[in-house]
Scaffold this motif. Structure first.
Motif, short mmCIF file in Angstrom:
data_model
loop_
_atom_site.label_atom_id
_atom_site.label_comp_id
_atom_site.label_asym_id
_atom_site.label_seq_id
_atom_site.Cartn_x
_atom_site.Cartn_y
_atom_site.Cartn_z
N GLU A 1 0.83 -1.19 0.00
CA GLU A 1 0.00 0.00 0.00
C GLU A 1 0.87 1.25 0.00
O GLU A 1 1.99 1.25 0.51
CB GLU A 1 -0.93 0.01 1.21
CG GLU A 1 -2.04 -1.04 1.11
CD GLU A 1 -3.06 -0.84 2.22
OE1 GLU A 1 -2.65 -0.77 3.38
OE2 GLU A 1 -4.25 -0.75 1.90
N ARG A 2 0.31 2.33 -0.55
CA ARG A 2 1.06 3.58 -0.68
C ARG A 2 0.30 4.69 0.05
O ARG A 2 -0.86 4.99 -0.28
CB ARG A 2 1.21 3.94 -2.16
CG ARG A 2 1.99 2.90 -2.98
CD ARG A 2 1.64 2.96 -4.44
NE ARG A 2 0.22 2.66 -4.67
CZ ARG A 2 -0.32 2.49 -5.88
NH1 ARG A 2 0.44 2.57 -6.95
NH2 ARG A 2 -1.61 2.23 -6.00
N GLY B 1 4.06 -0.53 4.09
CA GLY B 1 3.96 -0.03 2.72
C GLY B 1 4.81 1.20 2.51
O GLY B 1 5.66 1.56 3.33
N ASP C 1 -2.88 5.15 -2.08
CA ASP C 1 -4.03 4.38 -1.61
C ASP C 1 -4.78 5.15 -0.53
O ASP C 1 -5.99 5.07 -0.42
CB ASP C 1 -3.56 3.03 -1.07
CG ASP C 1 -3.00 2.14 -2.18
OD1 ASP C 1 -3.77 1.77 -3.08
OD2 ASP C 1 -1.78 1.85 -2.16
N ARG C 2 -3.99 5.88 0.29
CA ARG C 2 -4.56 6.83 1.26
C ARG C 2 -3.67 8.06 1.29
O ARG C 2 -2.45 7.97 1.05
CB ARG C 2 -4.67 6.20 2.65
CG ARG C 2 -5.99 5.46 2.87
CD ARG C 2 -5.86 4.38 3.91
NE ARG C 2 -4.94 3.33 3.44
CZ ARG C 2 -4.63 2.26 4.14
NH1 ARG C 2 -5.13 2.09 5.35
NH2 ARG C 2 -3.81 1.35 3.66
#
Length: 401
Positions: free
Chosen positions: A2-3, A27, A101-102
């Motif tokens: 995840e990024r 991530g 991603d967030r």
């Protein structure tokens, strides 16, 4: 993998990035800072940096080595031009795009500026960055006169530093007391006494009518009829949330980026924290808190909630300021409607001022009594009941714990 991308390069950005790692996130963590300096602490700018006893290195919050050890991709001189919420990317001024991603927006705030005769003058200064502080320090010469427009925390701290540096200092304020938005009148009077006792001239209920000088401000005429010759001007009239990037992306804003108690914006993949965040709890008015403690804690809470913790955040109202040899600390609601005030006298002119609603302790101001604050915070967290005058009469506040 995840990024997570963090927009901003201040305390909130660093606090969030470090929290992501301590919470076990493996991530990608990318911090995009518009400044060319490594992230640094801002409270010393108006004091130690202006005095020349601190610099970029000593105030640094995250250097290259620390970022590398934590696996944080810290990118300086990176301005985010836009957030593409549909594509889940941020677009940079360099032309590059980075996917997320967030996303956490921790862009802080900027100084509110004066226009008209003060705009573009070579000796008019604002103080938000370390570059601002270094430019200001270079002009602070003993014997010169500094005019501080605004009697908020920044204006007063700079005036105090100027006096300690051998300058004359004059403060002009529209309101009837110092720090009118945050201090009760009696505490504002006590603070004015400290400044005047150190040689600062203070004009309250006063505006600037005319400004003399072409490229520089050479004099000002006040509404009370007095004309002042000045060598330099510092403007401290508040701050504006850097929420444009969110507003342009279609997020809900209003004196900041509107977030819920979990620090989520109107887009569930985007969070905000620090000076830029205006937190709404239930149906209440959004609250934007500009303080070191809140920026640190709110950003850490946002990081945990980005990882799915769902922990509601309670605003940290603890605040402090150092002026001359005086330390002022405050927490909670110190001007409660219909509340009760209790004042505990300390040594000299120091005191601790408690606020209560019914038997509930809701706030305190420690004026020259910094050791009291640690005890006050514990009393408030324990729900201390104010049933008598023990807060005033107890020989040692620790006994009340």
């Amino acid at each position: 993998m995840e990024r997570i991308i963090i927009i901003g390069g201040g305390l909130a950005a660093v606090s969030a990035a470090k929290t992501l790692r301590t919470e076990g996130f493996e991530g990608t963590v990318t911090v995009l800072s518009e400044e060319g300096q490594f992230p640094y602490d801002r409270p010393p700018l108006s004091k130690a940096v202006l005095q020349g006893t601190a610099d970029a290195q000593s105030t640094c919050l995250l250097n290259a080595e620390a970022a590398q050890n934590l696996g944080i991709d810290l990118q300086l001189n990176q301005r985010v031009e836009a957030i593409d919420r549909d594509a889940h990317v941020v677009r940079l001024s360099s032309g590059a795009s980075l996917p997320y991603d967030r996303l956490l927006i921790a862009t802080g705030s900027r100084a509110r500026m004066l226009d008209g005769p003060f705009a573009g003058k070579a000796n008019v200064f604002y103080l938000r960055t370390i570059a601002d502080a270094e430019r200001l320090r270079a002009q602070m010469v003993p014997g010169k006169r500094l005019l501080s427009i605004g009697a908020g925390w920044i204006g007063l701290e700079v005036a105090a530093t100027a006096r300690k540096s051998g300058m004359e200092a004059v403060v002009v304020e529209l309101a009837d007391r110092l720090c009118a938005r945050s201090l009760p009148k009696d505490v504002g009077v006590a603070l004015a006494d400290v400044h005047r006792g150190n040689g600062t001239v203070i004009h309250l209920n006063t505006s600037i009518v005319t400004v003399g000088g072409d490229d520089r401000v050479e004099s000002v005429t006040l509404s009370n009829g007095e004309t002042l010759l000045v060598d330099m001007v510092v403007v401290g009239i508040g701050a504006i949330a850097n929420d444009a990037i969110a507003r342009e992306a279609g997020l809900e804003t209003g004196n900041g980026i509107i977030v819920d108690e979990f620090l989520r914006t109107s887009d569930p993949l985007i969070f905000a924290a620090g000076d830029v965040a205006a937190m709404r709890v239930g149906g209440g008015q959004p609250t934007r808190m500009e303080s070191w403690a809140n920026a640190q804690d709110q950003a850490a809470a946002a990081a945990r909630n980005m990882l799915g913790k769902r922990e509601p955040y309670a605003i940290n109202t603890w605040f402090w300021s150092d002026q001359y040899d005086l330390n002022i600390q405050m927490i909670g609601d110190n001007q409660p409607a219909g509340g009760t005030l209790l004042v505990r006298k300390g040594e000299g002119k120091s005191f601790t001022r408690f606020s209560a609603i019914g038997d509930r302790l809701v706030g305190a101001i420690c004026f020259g009594a910094p050791r009291d604050m640690a005890i006050v915070r514990r009393l408030m967290s324990k729900g201390y009941a104010v049933t008598d005058d023990s807060l005033i009469t107890a020989p040692d506040l620790r006994k009340l714990l």
